[in-house]
Write an enzyme that holds these catalytic residues in place. Structure first.
Site, PDB file in Angstrom:
ATOM      1  CB  THR A  61      44.044  12.421  43.568  1.00  0.00           C
ATOM      2  OG1 THR A  61      42.984  11.878  44.367  1.00  0.00           O
ATOM      3  CG2 THR A  61      43.896  13.924  43.458  1.00  0.00           C
ATOM      4  CE  LYS A  94      53.084   9.466  50.064  1.00  0.00           C
ATOM      5  NZ  LYS A  94      52.839   8.350  49.133  1.00  0.00           N
ATOM      6  N   GLY A 146      46.375   7.199  42.129  1.00  0.00           N
ATOM      7  CA  GLY A 146      47.749   6.905  41.700  1.00  0.00           C
ATOM      8  C   GLY A 146      48.796   7.927  42.099  1.00  0.00           C
ATOM      9  CB  THR A 147      48.800  11.047  44.170  1.00  0.00           C
ATOM     10  OG1 THR A 147      48.088  10.385  45.223  1.00  0.00           O
ATOM     11  CG2 THR A 147      47.874  11.974  43.439  1.00  0.00           C
ATOM     12  N   GLY A 148      50.405   8.523  44.931  1.00  0.00           N
ATOM     13  CA  GLY A 148      51.526   8.001  45.731  1.00  0.00           C
ATOM     14  C   GLY A 148      52.459   7.129  44.895  1.00  0.00           C
ATOM     15  CB  CYS A 149      51.777   4.462  42.384  1.00  0.00           C
ATOM     16  SG  CYS A 149      50.633   3.496  43.372  1.00  0.00           S
TER      17      CYS A 149
HETATM   18  N1  LIG Z   1      44.869  17.955  45.411  1.00  0.00           N
HETATM   19  C1  LIG Z   1      46.207  17.975  45.349  1.00  0.00           C
HETATM   20  N2  LIG Z   1      46.844  18.991  44.703  1.00  0.00           N
HETATM   21  C2  LIG Z   1      48.196  19.028  44.634  1.00  0.00           C
HETATM   22  N3  LIG Z   1      49.000  18.094  45.185  1.00  0.00           N
HETATM   23  C3  LIG Z   1      48.425  17.056  45.846  1.00  0.00           C
HETATM   24  C4  LIG Z   1      47.015  16.938  45.977  1.00  0.00           C
HETATM   25  N4  LIG Z   1      46.729  15.791  46.679  1.00  0.00           N
HETATM   26  C5  LIG Z   1      47.925  15.219  46.965  1.00  0.00           C
HETATM   27  N5  LIG Z   1      48.946  15.989  46.511  1.00  0.00           N
HETATM   28  C6  LIG Z   1      50.387  15.675  46.559  1.00  0.00           C
HETATM   29  O1  LIG Z   1      50.530  14.414  45.904  1.00  0.00           O
HETATM   30  C7  LIG Z   1      51.556  13.655  46.511  1.00  0.00           C
HETATM   31  C8  LIG Z   1      50.965  12.343  47.038  1.00  0.00           C
HETATM   32  O2  LIG Z   1      50.455  12.607  48.311  1.00  0.00           O
HETATM   33  P1  LIG Z   1      49.309  11.890  49.123  1.00  0.00           P
HETATM   34  O3  LIG Z   1      48.004  12.117  48.404  1.00  0.00           O
HETATM   35  O4  LIG Z   1      49.425  12.413  50.507  1.00  0.00           O
HETATM   36  O5  LIG Z   1      49.775  10.375  49.048  1.00  0.00           O
HETATM   37  P2  LIG Z   1      49.029   9.053  48.678  1.00  0.00           P
HETATM   38  O6  LIG Z   1      48.716   9.120  47.195  1.00  0.00           O
HETATM   39  O7  LIG Z   1      50.036   8.001  49.015  1.00  0.00           O
HETATM   40  O8  LIG Z   1      47.798   9.003  49.515  1.00  0.00           O
HETATM   41  C9  LIG Z   1      52.140  14.567  47.600  1.00  0.00           C
HETATM   42  O9  LIG Z   1      53.195  15.331  47.057  1.00  0.00           O
HETATM   43  C10 LIG Z   1      50.953  15.466  47.954  1.00  0.00           C
HETATM   44  O10 LIG Z   1      51.375  16.684  48.549  1.00  0.00           O
HETATM   45  C1  LIG Z   2      47.752  -2.107  42.961  1.00  0.00           C
HETATM   46  C2  LIG Z   2      47.700  -0.809  43.695  1.00  0.00           C
HETATM   47  N1  LIG Z   2      48.819  -0.316  44.282  1.00  0.00           N
HETATM   48  C3  LIG Z   2      48.759   0.858  44.961  1.00  0.00           C
HETATM   49  C4  LIG Z   2      47.598   1.587  45.052  1.00  0.00           C
HETATM   50  C5  LIG Z   2      47.575   2.880  45.838  1.00  0.00           C
HETATM   51  O1  LIG Z   2      47.339   3.956  44.986  1.00  0.00           O
HETATM   52  P1  LIG Z   2      47.698   5.494  45.313  1.00  0.00           P
HETATM   53  O2  LIG Z   2      48.903   5.824  44.494  1.00  0.00           O
HETATM   54  O3  LIG Z   2      46.485   6.228  44.855  1.00  0.00           O
HETATM   55  O4  LIG Z   2      47.939   5.619  46.789  1.00  0.00           O
HETATM   56  C6  LIG Z   2      46.449   1.073  44.428  1.00  0.00           C
HETATM   57  N2  LIG Z   2      45.273   1.720  44.478  1.00  0.00           N
HETATM   58  N3  LIG Z   2      46.525  -0.135  43.758  1.00  0.00           N
END
Ligand SMILES: Nc1ncnc2c1ncn2[C@@H]1O[C@H](COP(=O)(O)OP(=O)(O)O)[C@@H](O)[C@H]1O
Ligand SMILES: Cc1ncc(COP(=O)(O)O)c(N)n1
Length: 267
Positions: free
Chosen positions: A206, A175, A208-211
């Site tokens: 943002t 990602k 919770g994006t990864g979860c």
């Molecule tokens: N500002 C943003 N606008 C659009 N998509 C985003 C943005 N930030 C993250 N993403 C997308 O959200 C998803 C989660 O990515 P990322 O933020 O790298 O992971 P994590 O939440 O684990 O740190 C990926 O598909 C990434 O490309």
């Molecule tokens: C309990 C728990 N699990 C995972 C994440 C990661 O969050 P994110 O989706 O923003 O990377 C978090 N902040 N808290």
């Protein structure tokens, strides 16, 4: 009425409701599957950071997992915060004995930089958990932690993917959300490459994006999609959720898991 596909999240609780188990179950509801949970840890967390974290005993994690899998059954599994080496190893063993695809989000730190995984657990993630993953979904910080590969632009993502694949997941989704420019991710199994590109929304909310992304992938897999189909559909869902992310508390607000339900949220 026939039952919807069943999806299990094995993750930590986020009291603020934006990430962790809460994000996973909301995503599953939004995508039409029956969500179930194995809680691994409880965090006291809000828009400002993580104020406390308590992990559950491995026995409690195993018991929750068995209760769900042995009676209800699962069509897909997603893992998130696993806190310690002991829990990582217990969960890897449980998943290895279950016939369902597993999306492994190797959660390391929160958006605020608070640790959600002990440094001593990294080796177990590398050698035990990644091996049982159908898809691993590291962000660039997690790639660096797990493989030592530092990605500074899109051109480094293929090398990062190869490094993660060497630990045994069937597919890896690198990602690129932490890079500037478009939000670009790379999905590959070592032979096929799928680049997923979305506009970057200038939205600081943002949390919770990864979860959300990993749970959406698991939900789509449970519905019978292939990995590339599931990841493409999940990218569309997470992008919409980020575009609609809203302020809550004094810090980083959550993505909007319900964006498709809202009158102004699109279809
Ligand atoms: N500002 C943003 N606008 C659009 N998509 C985003 C943005 N930030 C993250 N993403 C997308 O959200 C998803 C989660 O990515 P990322 O933020 O790298 O992971 P994590 O939440 O684990 O740190 C990926 O598909 C990434 O490309
Ligand atoms: C309990 C728990 N699990 C995972 C994440 C990661 O969050 P994110 O989706 O923003 O990377 C978090 N902040 N808290």
């Amino acid at each position: 009425m026939s039952a919807p596909p069943r999806v299990l999240t094995v993750a930590g609780s986020d009291s603020g409701g934006g990430a962790g188990i809460q994000a996973d179950l909301k995503t599953m509801l939004a995508l039409g599957v029956h969500g179930m949970s194995v809680v691994t840890a409880v965090t006291a967390q809000n828009s400002l950071g993580v104020q406390g974290a308590w992990e559950l005993p491995a026995e409690a994690v195993r018991a929750q997992y068995r209760s769900v899998v042995d009676d209800i059954g699962v069509q897909a599994i997603k893992t998130g915060m696993l806190a310690s080496a002991e829990l990582v190893e217990a969960v890897a063993e449980l998943i290895g004995g279950t016939d369902a695809p597993a999306v492994v989000d190797p959660v390391g730190v929160s958006k605020h930089g608070d640790p959600l995984l002990a440094a001593s657990a990294l080796d177990s993630v590398r050698t035990k958990l990644l091996q049982v993953a159908t898809v691993a979904t590291p962000n660039l910080d997690e790639v660096a932690q797990l493989t030592g590969v530092l990605v500074e632009s899109e051109s480094g993502m293929a090398e990062a993917a190869a490094a993660v694949l060497s630990y045994g997941p069937r597919w890896v989704l690198i990602k690129g959300g932490h890079l500037p420019g478009d939000a670009v991710d790379l999905l590959t199994d070592g032979s096929e490459e799928h680049w997923l590109r979305a506009p970057r929304y200038d939205n600081r909310h943002t949390h919770g994006t990864g979860c959300t992304f990993a749970s959406a992938i698991a939900s789509q897999l449970a519905k019978g999609q292939t990995v590339p189909e599931a990841v493409a559909a999940a990218k569309e869902y997470v992008t919409g959720a980020i575009a609609a992310g809203f302020a809550l508390g004094g810090g980083i607000g959550p993505v909007d898991h319900g964006w498709r339900f809202r009158a102004d949220g699109g279809a």
